[in-house]
Structure formats: C-alpha cells, structure tokens
Design an enzyme around this catalytic site. Sequence first.
Site, mmCIF file in Angstrom:
data_model
loop_
_atom_site.group_PDB
_atom_site.id
_atom_site.type_symbol
_atom_site.label_atom_id
_atom_site.label_comp_id
_atom_site.label_asym_id
_atom_site.label_seq_id
_atom_site.Cartn_x
_atom_site.Cartn_y
_atom_site.Cartn_z
ATOM 1 N N HIS A 84 44.818 -21.974 -34.841
ATOM 2 C CA HIS A 84 44.496 -22.095 -36.229
ATOM 3 C C HIS A 84 46.056 -21.506 -37.038
ATOM 4 O O HIS A 84 45.686 -20.457 -37.531
ATOM 5 C CB HIS A 84 43.345 -21.644 -37.036
ATOM 6 C CG HIS A 84 42.245 -22.664 -36.344
ATOM 7 N ND1 HIS A 84 41.649 -23.516 -36.866
ATOM 8 C CD2 HIS A 84 41.475 -22.196 -35.239
ATOM 9 C CE1 HIS A 84 40.784 -24.158 -36.272
ATOM 10 N NE2 HIS A 84 40.567 -23.399 -35.101
ATOM 11 N N GLU A 105 29.995 -25.248 -31.307
ATOM 12 C CA GLU A 105 30.467 -23.752 -31.257
ATOM 13 C C GLU A 105 29.236 -23.076 -31.795
ATOM 14 O O GLU A 105 29.275 -22.663 -32.862
ATOM 15 C CB GLU A 105 31.634 -23.651 -32.117
ATOM 16 C CG GLU A 105 32.217 -22.176 -31.992
ATOM 17 C CD GLU A 105 33.508 -21.876 -32.744
ATOM 18 O OE1 GLU A 105 34.023 -20.984 -32.877
ATOM 19 O OE2 GLU A 105 33.775 -22.981 -33.628
ATOM 20 N N HIS A 141 44.634 -24.273 -28.213
ATOM 21 C CA HIS A 141 43.738 -24.380 -29.308
ATOM 22 C C HIS A 141 44.187 -23.106 -30.288
ATOM 23 O O HIS A 141 43.792 -21.975 -30.140
ATOM 24 C CB HIS A 141 42.141 -24.218 -28.909
ATOM 25 C CG HIS A 141 41.262 -24.353 -29.880
ATOM 26 N ND1 HIS A 141 40.537 -25.573 -30.096
ATOM 27 C CD2 HIS A 141 40.915 -23.538 -31.123
ATOM 28 C CE1 HIS A 141 39.647 -25.134 -31.011
ATOM 29 N NE2 HIS A 141 40.059 -23.953 -31.968
ATOM 30 N N GLN A 164 37.504 -28.755 -41.538
ATOM 31 C CA GLN A 164 36.651 -27.520 -41.181
ATOM 32 C C GLN A 164 35.345 -27.653 -41.889
ATOM 33 O O GLN A 164 34.483 -27.075 -41.217
ATOM 34 C CB GLN A 164 37.499 -26.573 -41.546
ATOM 35 C CG GLN A 164 37.022 -25.159 -41.267
ATOM 36 C CD GLN A 164 38.127 -24.319 -40.637
ATOM 37 O OE1 GLN A 164 39.367 -24.356 -40.979
ATOM 38 N NE2 GLN A 164 37.553 -23.171 -40.459
ATOM 39 N N HIS A 182 36.318 -29.447 -32.169
ATOM 40 C CA HIS A 182 35.442 -28.417 -32.256
ATOM 41 C C HIS A 182 34.099 -28.863 -32.020
ATOM 42 O O HIS A 182 33.550 -29.381 -32.810
ATOM 43 C CB HIS A 182 35.515 -27.460 -33.703
ATOM 44 C CG HIS A 182 36.838 -26.804 -33.762
ATOM 45 N ND1 HIS A 182 37.734 -27.288 -33.952
ATOM 46 C CD2 HIS A 182 36.731 -25.456 -34.058
ATOM 47 C CE1 HIS A 182 38.911 -26.397 -34.372
ATOM 48 N NE2 HIS A 182 37.950 -25.238 -34.371
ATOM 49 N N ASP A 214 42.699 -19.495 -30.058
ATOM 50 C CA ASP A 214 41.985 -19.622 -31.165
ATOM 51 C C ASP A 214 42.650 -19.326 -32.574
ATOM 52 O O ASP A 214 42.798 -19.787 -33.536
ATOM 53 C CB ASP A 214 40.521 -19.437 -30.980
ATOM 54 C CG ASP A 214 39.372 -20.017 -31.915
ATOM 55 O OD1 ASP A 214 40.037 -20.958 -32.829
ATOM 56 O OD2 ASP A 214 38.188 -19.663 -32.068
#
Length: 433
Positions: free
Chosen positions: A60, A214, A58, A153, A211, A310
Amino acid sequence: MTFDLLIKNANLPDDRTGIDIAVSGGKIAAVESGITAEAGRVIDAGGKLVTAPFIDIHFHMDATLSLGTPRLNRSGTLLEGIQLWGELKPLLTKDAVIERALRYCDLAVSQGLLAVRSHVDVCDDRLVGVEALLEVRDLVKDYLDLQLVAFPQDGFYRSPTAATNLIRALDMGVDVVGGIPHFERTMEDGRLSVQALCEIAAERGLMVDLHCDETDDPMSRHIESLAYETQRLGLKGRVAGSHLTSMHSMDNYYVSKLLPLIAEAEIHCVPNPLANIVLQGRHDTYPKRRGMMRVPELMAIGVNVAFGQDSCMDPWYSFGSADMLEVAHMAVHTGHMTSRDAVKACFRAITENPAKTFRLEGYGLNPGCNADFVLLEARDAIEAVRMKPNRLAVVRRGKVIAETQPRTASLSIEGRPPTVEPWRYAPVEASAT
C-alpha cells in the site's frame, strides 16, 4: 567480445556454484562457468549468492511512511488502523503522497526490491492517491516496476462512490482490479462484489487482485466465489486472492474441498506474513490464531504462492523495512517451514513466484532476461532467509544502482579473531568436508 558487466564466481538460487553472469545492452548475455571476456566492470561475487530481484506483490504505497500522521496507532490493531486511515485520507495531498512514495522506492531499491504491486485507495473522490502513484509509476520506471491496483478500501458497494471511482481509476491507467468483499455489509454483497469486479476485469482484459477473507471468521468464504468467477469468466492465471486469513480458522474438511478449487482456477495466493500474524487473532485469548493461509498445503498442490509485505510504517503496521527477506523469514517460522526444501520455497515466494503473479516480462537469471539481479552477502537462498544479509550490489538493466558495504564487525577480545563476518558462519554438511 567485451561485456558491459561481468559477475564472477557467483552462487545461484538453484544451487549452482562458481557461475559467471555476463551482461550486454541491459540483458543477460551468458550464464556459465569460466567466462574470460573483458568487461566494463567486473564484480567478484566470491562464492556469494546472486538472485533475480525481490518482488513485493502486495503493498500500500499511498499510505507508506505515514506512521504518526495524524497520530500513532496506539493499539496496533487493524480496526484502529482503518480508523486512522479514515482520518488521514482527507488530509492527503498529491505532493505528500509522491514524496513518501519516492522515499520508499529509494529504500526498496537499496534492498534489491525492484518490482512492487501497490493497492491504491479509490474511495477518496479526489483520487489523490491514484493521481500521485500514477505519476510515481512513471518517475521510477527506469529503476523499479510499479503495478497499481484500484482498491475500493471502504467496500465496492459499502462506499457510495467506490464503483464509479474504481472505473475512473482504471480509465486513468491503473493496471489491476481490486476489491475487499469481506468488508461489505453482508456476505451476499461480498459475493456480488466479487462477481462485479471480475466482470469488469474480464471486459477490460485486466488482472484481478482482491483483499479476500482478511478475517478470523471461518465462514468468510469469498475465495470460493473468486474461484468460481475466475473459471466462469475465463480469468485463469490472472487472479490473485490476497490475505485469505480466514483459511487459518476453517475446518479441515472444508479446506480439503477449497484448496483443489483454488488450484483448478489457477488463482495466485498472496499471504502477507508480517501484517497477517499481528492483525489477526486479536479477539482470542489462548490459543491465539495467527491468521496465515495454509501456505505449505497450497504449495504442495501446485498453487502459486507469493508473499507480500503489505505495509511499511503506516496506520496498520508500524514496522517494515522494504526487506522481502524479512517477509520470507517470518513465513518460515509461522508456517513451520523449516525443512531445507520449504525454506527454498519461501525464497521463491519473494522472487520467481510473485514474478508470475505480476506477469513481469524478462525476469530471471537466464540468457536473454533483463539484467536485473542482486548480489547478497550470503552463500545460498537458505542462508539469505536466515540472515537477511546486506545487498552488496543491486543491478538494474546491467547498471549497478545501489551498493552496500559488507557486514563486518571488529572485535577487541584477546585471543579471538579481529573481525567477524556473519556470512562465513554458513553450515557445512559433514559429507561435503
């Protein structure tokens, strides 16, 4: 017989010691003691650990190493990080994203991190990040496996063009369907987004990685919907729930129902210890929540738990070093996982467990697997998590692609040794002496 590469006297994560690993044609040819054949290169592991590569399930990469552009996250909070990304996104160029991503991949390889699943934002109508990371995926394929997730997102329904852009990204060759149901305007929109995204994945034969929940809100329960849709659509084994931080705040009775549903649906669970524990609990006084899903409990019922990093020096997280052992080290502490078996489980959560989530072919240290492995300056997996040691050699398809010198300090203290080698401080059980 002559091999291309021969590693001598290695310890393995399964606690075997004194093992040799022979490599031929980019594959592991033999894993056994006492291999005497010649090889183009021989590396004496000297009783140190050889492991299959680290995997970050995971990440970005479209945002990595962007810290400070257009400004720093002064509060260190998730909300300011989201705001910052909104400011940065219109400024992104394809070349800039590619340059940062390639620099990050250099760092990753040096740390023995040879496979990354990266979410890429599809809410920019230009799809700059998608175009850039598709190009990066091709550029790094010989030394790093990069898997991309189409990530709306700003919300699959909340962002006006996200649904269209997600399909565009998948048509361009993005590998996995992503989402963020808890960020939709209502719980119902979140549930509907889970349903729609799983249906897209089912129609296209793709994996899903959302996701999910969270948040500190214990009533954010989209993981329940994800488990249901996974079963309904026949997606078992192809779905990951990332973050799941609301699980930290849920009451135990509900969790006693939820965890078996997750196991039954064969959902992969992806905590991100570094980011989760600093971004959650920000509205708390004391006691402060840390927002980690219930890792030991999930592992205990057979759920595949795989840790992610992350972020690395981006709007949300100003730290990070592409070191998955740092991630496991933090998980050990936040999860109270300090038993010998639990530490080993955390090591598996950055190696073999994410390989299952990734569906990475040829992974492992068995004959016939790809000759991808890392020599660490540590005796075993527990010591590796404790020390986060140097990667003495990183091997990809039988070729050494990165090397680091041993960590040795020189001392100038009368009556004491001239050098200190941290890896030699490993404990020895009394029964073994």
